[in-house]
Design a protein around this motif. Sequence first.
Motif, mmCIF file in Angstrom:
data_model
loop_
_atom_site.group_PDB
_atom_site.id
_atom_site.type_symbol
_atom_site.label_atom_id
_atom_site.label_comp_id
_atom_site.label_asym_id
_atom_site.label_seq_id
_atom_site.Cartn_x
_atom_site.Cartn_y
_atom_site.Cartn_z
ATOM 1 N N PRO A 96 32.331 94.775 30.464
ATOM 2 C CA PRO A 96 31.203 93.829 30.595
ATOM 3 C C PRO A 96 29.883 94.471 30.167
ATOM 4 C CG PRO A 96 31.739 94.769 32.726
ATOM 5 C CD PRO A 96 32.796 95.283 31.770
ATOM 6 N N LYS A 97 28.939 93.643 29.770
ATOM 7 C CA LYS A 97 27.591 94.121 29.483
ATOM 8 C C LYS A 97 26.820 94.087 30.793
ATOM 9 C CE LYS A 97 24.135 94.076 25.887
ATOM 10 N NZ LYS A 97 23.729 93.537 24.576
ATOM 11 N N VAL A 98 26.865 95.194 31.502
ATOM 12 C CA VAL A 98 26.332 95.231 32.858
ATOM 13 C C VAL A 98 24.812 95.064 32.848
ATOM 14 C CG1 VAL A 98 28.232 96.630 33.721
ATOM 15 C CG2 VAL A 98 26.198 97.754 32.832
ATOM 16 N N LEU A 99 24.313 94.495 33.914
ATOM 17 C CA LEU A 99 22.903 94.173 34.063
ATOM 18 C C LEU A 99 22.053 95.441 34.071
ATOM 19 C CD1 LEU A 99 21.235 91.533 34.627
ATOM 20 C CD2 LEU A 99 21.343 92.178 37.038
ATOM 21 N N ASN A 100 20.878 95.340 33.491
ATOM 22 C CA ASN A 100 19.939 96.462 33.443
ATOM 23 C C ASN A 100 19.675 97.027 34.837
ATOM 24 O OD1 ASN A 100 17.932 98.242 32.416
ATOM 25 N ND2 ASN A 100 16.330 96.752 32.884
ATOM 26 N N LYS A 101 19.889 98.338 34.988
ATOM 27 C CA LYS A 101 19.593 99.101 36.209
ATOM 28 C C LYS A 101 20.386 98.641 37.432
ATOM 29 C CE LYS A 101 15.166 98.362 35.977
ATOM 30 N NZ LYS A 101 13.713 98.396 36.231
ATOM 31 N N SER A 102 21.497 97.948 37.210
ATOM 32 C CA SER A 102 22.321 97.502 38.336
ATOM 33 C C SER A 102 23.297 98.598 38.762
ATOM 34 C CB SER A 102 23.096 96.242 37.957
ATOM 35 O OG SER A 102 23.952 96.494 36.857
ATOM 36 N N VAL A 145 36.081 97.603 36.462
ATOM 37 C CA VAL A 145 34.650 97.725 36.782
ATOM 38 C C VAL A 145 34.339 96.823 37.966
ATOM 39 C CG1 VAL A 145 32.308 97.206 35.991
ATOM 40 C CG2 VAL A 145 33.903 98.371 34.466
ATOM 41 N N VAL A 146 33.607 97.365 38.915
ATOM 42 C CA VAL A 146 33.097 96.585 40.044
ATOM 43 C C VAL A 146 31.575 96.581 39.941
ATOM 44 C CG1 VAL A 146 32.924 96.372 42.541
ATOM 45 C CG2 VAL A 146 35.061 97.192 41.508
ATOM 46 N N GLN A 147 30.994 95.390 39.869
ATOM 47 C CA GLN A 147 29.548 95.259 39.776
ATOM 48 C C GLN A 147 28.994 94.811 41.125
ATOM 49 O OE1 GLN A 147 28.266 93.437 35.848
ATOM 50 N NE2 GLN A 147 30.416 92.792 35.852
ATOM 51 N N ALA A 148 27.990 95.529 41.613
ATOM 52 C CA ALA A 148 27.375 95.188 42.903
ATOM 53 C C ALA A 148 26.209 94.240 42.657
ATOM 54 C CB ALA A 148 26.890 96.450 43.605
ATOM 55 N N VAL A 150 23.286 101.659 34.066
ATOM 56 C CA VAL A 150 22.836 101.618 32.674
ATOM 57 C C VAL A 150 21.400 101.117 32.636
ATOM 58 C CG1 VAL A 150 23.208 100.613 30.387
ATOM 59 C CG2 VAL A 150 25.184 101.209 31.827
ATOM 60 N N THR A 151 20.536 101.866 31.955
ATOM 61 C CA THR A 151 19.159 101.425 31.721
ATOM 62 C C THR A 151 19.073 100.860 30.315
ATOM 63 O OG1 THR A 151 18.396 103.238 33.125
ATOM 64 C CG2 THR A 151 16.736 102.105 31.799
ATOM 65 N N GLY A 184 11.921 82.670 26.865
ATOM 66 C CA GLY A 184 13.164 82.911 26.148
ATOM 67 C C GLY A 184 13.523 84.377 26.057
ATOM 68 N N GLU A 185 12.500 85.245 26.014
ATOM 69 C CA GLU A 185 12.757 86.674 25.889
ATOM 70 C C GLU A 185 13.106 87.332 27.222
ATOM 71 O OE1 GLU A 185 12.722 89.140 23.261
ATOM 72 O OE2 GLU A 185 13.252 87.249 22.306
ATOM 73 N N LEU A 186 12.711 86.723 28.335
ATOM 74 C CA LEU A 186 12.925 87.357 29.633
ATOM 75 C C LEU A 186 14.397 87.609 29.909
ATOM 76 C CD1 LEU A 186 10.314 85.631 31.969
ATOM 77 C CD2 LEU A 186 10.388 88.016 31.257
ATOM 78 N N GLN A 187 15.248 86.659 29.536
ATOM 79 C CA GLN A 187 16.674 86.826 29.794
ATOM 80 C C GLN A 187 17.243 88.007 29.022
ATOM 81 O OE1 GLN A 187 18.142 85.138 32.130
ATOM 82 N NE2 GLN A 187 20.159 86.070 31.876
ATOM 83 N N SER A 188 16.744 88.209 27.804
ATOM 84 C CA SER A 188 17.284 89.297 26.981
ATOM 85 C C SER A 188 16.949 90.658 27.563
ATOM 86 C CB SER A 188 16.750 89.193 25.552
ATOM 87 O OG SER A 188 15.344 89.429 25.521
ATOM 88 N N ARG A 189 15.862 90.748 28.367
ATOM 89 C CA ARG A 189 15.487 92.025 28.966
ATOM 90 C C ARG A 189 16.624 92.575 29.831
ATOM 91 N NH1 ARG A 189 9.997 92.079 32.062
ATOM 92 N NH2 ARG A 189 9.249 92.937 30.093
ATOM 93 N N ARG A 190 17.366 91.690 30.481
ATOM 94 C CA ARG A 190 18.423 92.147 31.386
ATOM 95 C C ARG A 190 19.609 92.739 30.640
ATOM 96 N NH1 ARG A 190 18.686 86.979 35.612
ATOM 97 N NH2 ARG A 190 16.489 87.032 36.230
ATOM 98 N N TYR A 191 19.721 92.385 29.358
ATOM 99 C CA TYR A 191 20.904 92.819 28.607
ATOM 100 C C TYR A 191 20.524 93.406 27.249
ATOM 101 C CZ TYR A 191 23.288 90.045 32.138
ATOM 102 O OH TYR A 191 23.746 89.540 33.331
ATOM 103 N N GLY A 192 19.362 94.087 27.179
ATOM 104 C CA GLY A 192 18.956 94.744 25.945
ATOM 105 C C GLY A 192 19.850 95.930 25.628
#
Length: 688
Positions: A156-162, A183-186, A234-235, A256-264
């Motif tokens: 998965p493309k894990v969330l920024n800093k998760s 993978v387990v995502q919290a 992952v940062t 529109g760009e805010l969502q991409s920040r989480r998965y850059g």
Amino acid sequence: MTDDIDLKRPDLYINRELSLLEFNGRVLAQALDARLPLLERLRFLCIFSTNLDEFFEIRVARLQELQALGSAQAGPDQLGPTELLAAIGARVHEQVDIQYRILNDTLLPALAEQGIRFVARAEWTPAQATWVQEFFEHELAPMLSPLGLDPAHPFPKVLNKSLNFIVALSGTDAFGRRSGNAVVQAPRSLPRIIPLPHTEAGQHQFVFLSSVIHAHVGQLFPGMQVKGCYQFRVTRNSDLFVDEEEVDDLLRAVEGELQSRRYGDAVRLEVADTCPQTMTDYLLAQVGLEPIDLFRVNGPVNLNRLLAVCDLPDRSDLRFAPFTPGLPVPLGRGGNIFAAIAKGDVLLHHPFESFLPVVEFVQQAASDPDVLAIKQTLYRTGEASVIVDALVAAARAGKEVTVVVELRARFDEEANIALANRLQEAGAHVVYGVVGYKTHAKMSLVVRREGRGLRHYAHLGTGNYHLRTARLYTDYGLFTCDKAITGDIVRVFLQLTSLGSVGALERLLESPFTLHEAMLAKIEREAQHAAAGRPARLVIKLNALVEPRIIQALYAAAQAGVDIELLVRGMCAVRPGVPGVSERIRVRSIIGRFLEHTRVFYFHNDGAPEVYCGSADWAERNFFRRVEVAFPISDATLRQRVIDELALYQADTAQAWELQTDGSYRRLEAGDTPPVSAQQALMERLAD
């Protein structure tokens, strides 16, 4: 001035990214300062983590982009992206190792002595282990969605800093599949630090979420065997990109760009130091990073969440003693703020003096029937802002309310979009400044009918209209009804809200138009005084100093005989002490209880001193890509007060670091005399 000195030589500049890391190193050093309360030392450790996250999200991300594009240059020091990334990697690895040693060897044992314990799995009592198991089954397991990795379930493309876990498995599942990893995502909604029950008064015991998941991760994979479970984080690149030539609606473009920040794009991978090499190689390949981007840590991969412990309500004995900000006599308490300003300019120095008058300025304007219009810039306000509440009330009351909201205030974009929508719904005129230029100026203007005419009242500041940071950051704020200054503010708002050119300003200096050239001219004026044998001196206090032409001007002035004192909290590209170039330049950084945020510019000017405060640091972005305002302190008494307060910082031996010629910083020591703290002196002088 020495003719054979080439002021454009790369070796006369300190790299800004490495300078920023030096600043973060000074923050980290606070965690080792035994003079500070224990929970404040832990707070500095967490601030180091937060700063480092943003450093990777923005600066390292940008360098990696330059590297991918084949760019050969990163700044005036001529370091290329590849060389600079290698230097950053080496320095950050060293700092992170120090950070976790401070945590494990110093702070956690000291906290345990004070009854605040983080209980490792091996130390759980039977009762605690039972409680943790029940907590996992009832509170955590329903929130977790383990993902087995196979052709139908890619990484998965894990969330920024998760917080995430890579789990090594063996065995066969119900479908006969054999999968080596999962993978387990919290989810972010889960607490990272969990208090254990049944502790004595004044005692606190916690377990890390990662420990709970480690202990019971096998329950998420029934019938399989867990061979290993390792946390990772992952940062990602978090810089927003808005195509300013193509954008039609800035608000929608930023949304529109805010969502991409989480998965850059990934820029850093943090893993537990127990993670096997084969697993780290696998993770690096999955997120597209190199070994230099890997950080092995001996503890939780995200120390930011320890901030929750810093604010334990019953352990104030382990924090800075509270203090009550002062209030200048002219403002009184609860009186008519416009009447007070009409008697003369009022200067506030936060947080030593209360931010409440700034709030009351807007609140009284909203309720005053004689106030016809309010104009305000908002860069950062916080999610629940009483100033925004007052602006909403004013708009609903039928007053003309115009608010310039900067949507692209980094990491506050979402909050600013929400407050912009709220203001518009109340009937305020909301604009987003000028495309291509962030509106960073801090201004509030009130138009009030008095007698047969209109009078303008203004507030100008060096910091944001944000109640929380006003308690944590040092900033100046000026109230004035000076016609020349308020007239300039009217013109600046006209620039921001309309089209066309409004002409030159009378008293204010403004980026991107006059501020840069004005500062260069004032530095050159000091150099001319020195060359003529007159006393010449300037003192500059700001957060960053990296603009090349300004630095060249400072070098030239120093060679002409000007004594230059620079108080620069963060990035500073000036290299002091270079023979024949910068021997008259002294650079100091103050790292204390409050974050130094004031921007002050003092020019001796042959005994006719000039003092400006403003919103701008001395960096390219502030001079050329932002709307910034610097304002003069015209009142002689207030001007001398600012000069005297600068002198306090220059004399600091408790919280000061001095920049060396090689780019490193040396902590100043008081020697045999009692240490001098500028912040403490201002608290005693200005606070109630």
